[in-house]
Design an enzyme around this catalytic site. Structure first.
Site, short mmCIF file in Angstrom:
data_model
loop_
_atom_site.label_atom_id
_atom_site.label_comp_id
_atom_site.label_asym_id
_atom_site.label_seq_id
_atom_site.Cartn_x
_atom_site.Cartn_y
_atom_site.Cartn_z
N LYS A 82 0.85 -1.19 0.00
CA LYS A 82 0.00 0.00 0.00
C LYS A 82 0.88 1.23 0.00
CE LYS A 82 -4.53 0.73 0.45
NZ LYS A 82 -5.63 -0.09 -0.03
N GLY A 182 -25.61 2.55 3.48
CA GLY A 182 -24.67 3.20 2.55
C GLY A 182 -25.04 2.84 1.12
N GLY A 184 -23.46 4.02 -1.87
CA GLY A 184 -22.46 4.56 -2.79
C GLY A 184 -22.14 3.60 -3.91
N VAL A 186 -20.84 0.80 -4.02
CA VAL A 186 -21.20 -0.60 -3.78
C VAL A 186 -22.67 -0.73 -3.33
CG1 VAL A 186 -20.64 -2.72 -2.53
CG2 VAL A 186 -18.83 -1.09 -3.06
P1 NAD Z 1 -18.84 5.41 -1.33
O1 NAD Z 1 -18.08 6.54 -0.75
O2 NAD Z 1 -19.13 5.39 -2.80
O3 NAD Z 1 -20.28 5.31 -0.59
C1 NAD Z 1 -20.41 5.31 0.79
C2 NAD Z 1 -21.87 5.70 1.10
O4 NAD Z 1 -22.08 5.55 2.51
C3 NAD Z 1 -22.19 7.16 0.78
O5 NAD Z 1 -23.43 7.23 0.08
C4 NAD Z 1 -22.30 7.82 2.17
O6 NAD Z 1 -23.21 8.92 2.17
C5 NAD Z 1 -22.79 6.67 3.00
N1 NAD Z 1 -22.55 6.79 4.43
C6 NAD Z 1 -21.47 7.30 5.07
N2 NAD Z 1 -21.63 7.20 6.40
C7 NAD Z 1 -22.84 6.62 6.61
C8 NAD Z 1 -23.57 6.25 7.75
N3 NAD Z 1 -23.11 6.46 9.00
N4 NAD Z 1 -24.78 5.66 7.60
C9 NAD Z 1 -25.28 5.44 6.37
N5 NAD Z 1 -24.63 5.78 5.23
C10 NAD Z 1 -23.43 6.36 5.37
O7 NAD Z 1 -18.08 4.09 -0.86
P2 NAD Z 1 -18.10 2.67 -1.58
O8 NAD Z 1 -17.04 2.63 -2.62
O9 NAD Z 1 -19.49 2.28 -1.92
O10 NAD Z 1 -17.55 1.75 -0.40
C11 NAD Z 1 -18.37 1.43 0.73
C12 NAD Z 1 -17.54 0.59 1.70
O11 NAD Z 1 -17.10 -0.60 1.06
C13 NAD Z 1 -16.27 1.27 2.22
O12 NAD Z 1 -16.02 0.83 3.53
C14 NAD Z 1 -15.20 0.75 1.29
O13 NAD Z 1 -13.92 0.78 1.88
C15 NAD Z 1 -15.68 -0.67 1.07
N6 NAD Z 1 -15.21 -1.29 -0.18
C16 NAD Z 1 -15.53 -0.76 -1.37
C17 NAD Z 1 -15.12 -1.38 -2.55
C18 NAD Z 1 -15.48 -0.82 -3.90
O14 NAD Z 1 -15.44 -1.58 -4.88
N7 NAD Z 1 -15.86 0.43 -4.02
C19 NAD Z 1 -14.37 -2.57 -2.48
C20 NAD Z 1 -14.08 -3.10 -1.22
C21 NAD Z 1 -14.50 -2.46 -0.08
#
Ligand code: NAD
Length: 366
Positions: A82, A182, A184, A186
């Site tokens: 990383k 959440g 976002g 995912v």
């Molecule tokens: P993102 O930033 O696109 O979306 C996160 C969402 O969560 C946002 O809509 C935000 O408003 C919401 N949020 C934040 N705090 C909140 C709360 N307390 N209650 C409810 N909603 C809340 O992130 P993402 O890429 O969708 O990733 C989500 C999680 O999955 C993260 O922990 C990330 O590390 C993990 N992850 C993502 C991927 C990927 O492919 N994007 C892969 C592995 C792990």
């Protein structure tokens, strides 16, 4: 940890930690390489403001080790690394900062492969790519697999079905009450997958506009983001922040399964044990959320092929079943069972390396 950095490295098996600096463009970065036993160390570049340089080193090291386990458990022939750039991603980014980092990475000749992470974007990856081929996460127009949130959600769905099979005797999610926290990259496709499975989906996001949009698109129920832990549901699907299983939330859960994409869902290792004692089946985060990584890295062995990539992601179902089996036979939490799978694979790969020669069949091509 950091005042005894060499002890920490030997206790947890780190290979090296490098510091990169270029004052002309304001680059201060740390590369932690945890392991290259299974293949080149891979993991994203994070940009963040840290309270101290030592905090940044600690974060890079912790995240690099996490990548080793994630790849190993997913059967991807990559090690863990990383990069952490010290700086504010909103104000301190520039093309040359990322190109400087690209040069440092290039000098390692493929020992470390980078990608997107918190605070960096596909645009930043394009800048790094100007100086080095050793970039995994790229936009489709730059030769990469493009956005990976959908593949991550598909992988979470597989893990969830494996948990459902264990809990209710069928992987079918129809009629199950599932709370998605959440919405976002995912959580949004996750809600869509679950609606297609005819589950009773409830969504929660602190972003009210986003929640309203998803509600309208899929016709699902909404709930206050603060109430997700105590929700009357079968499955809790955390797709927002880490640390959601902690001393405060543990006694609130009424679900049978916790399975989502968020990283580091257990605030501490002991919480995996606590879930097991409460009869809640936990899908270890790095098993359930490996889909994006599996999809993204697939092109390193034969170029972009979305169908092949998704077929590999689908194997998360069997992987989760294996985790559950080990957890039952060894009477350990699923979180520890996942670690055992990863550690065993690394130990075996290390053993065959003693034979010497090159692992020509498993090395990625650039
Ligand atoms: P993102 O930033 O696109 O979306 C996160 C969402 O969560 C946002 O809509 C935000 O408003 C919401 N949020 C934040 N705090 C909140 C709360 N307390 N209650 C409810 N909603 C809340 O992130 P993402 O890429 O969708 O990733 C989500 C999680 O999955 C993260 O922990 C990330 O590390 C993990 N992850 C993502 C991927 C990927 O492919 N994007 C892969 C592995 C792990």
């Amino acid at each position: 940890m950091t005042e005894h950095i060499f002890n920490y490295m030997s206790n947890y098996g780190y290979e090296k930690v490098l510091l990169f600096q270029n004052e002309d463009v304001g680059l201060r970065a740390i590369l932690a390489i945890h392991s290259t036993v299974l293949g080149p160390a891979a993991g994203g570049t994070r940009m963040w403001t840290y309270a101290s340089d030592l905090d940044a080193i600690e974060d890079a090291m912790r995240l690099a080790r996490g990548m080793t386990y994630k790849y190993a458990a997913a059967g991807v022939n990559l090690g863990g690394g990383k990069v952490v750039i010290i700086g504010d991603p909103k104000t301190q980014k520039s093309e040359m900062l990322f190109r400087a980092l690209g040069r440092f990475i290039n000098n390692l000749r493929g020992e470390y492969l980078t990608g997107e992470d918190v605070g960096t974007t596909l645009q930043d990856m394009d800048y790094i790519r100007m100086e080095t081929p050793y970039v995994i996460t790229l936009a489709q127009e730059s030769g990469g697999a493009g956005p990976i949130g959908g593949a991550t959600a598909f992988g979470v769905l597989q893990a969830m079905k494996a948990c459902a099979l264990e809990t209710w005797g069928s992987p079918d999610l129809q009629g199950r009450k599932i709370v998605v926290q959440g919405l976002g990259a995912v959580g949004h496709p996750m809600a869509e997958y679950l609606v297609k499975e005819n589950a009773h989906v409830t969504i929660a996001d602190i972003d009210a506009a986003r929640m309203a949009q998803v509600q309208q698109t899929f016709g699902v129920k909404t709930m206050d983001a603060r109430e997700v832990f105590a929700a009357d549901a079968d499955i809790y699907c955390p797709c927002a922040l880490g640390g959601v299983v902690n001393d405060e939330t543990l006694d609130q859960f009424r679900v049978k399964i916790i399975c989502g994409s968020a990283n580091n869902q257990l605030r501490a290792e002991k919480h995996g044990d606590a879930l097991k004692r409460r009869g809640i089946l936990y899908a270890p985060d790095y098993i359930a959320n490996a889909g994006g990584t599996v999809f993204d890295t697939d092109r390193l062995w034969g170029g972009v092929n979305a169908q092949r990539g998704m077929n590999k992601v689908a194997k998360i179902f069997e992987r989760m079943r294996q985790v559950i089996e080990i957890s039952k036979t060894q009477n350990i939490p699923t979180s520890l069972a996942a670690d055992r799978i990863a550690e065993e694979r690394i130990a075996q790969a290390r053993a065959i390396k003693k034979i010497g020669g090159y692992n020509q069949g498993t090395l990625p091509t650039f």
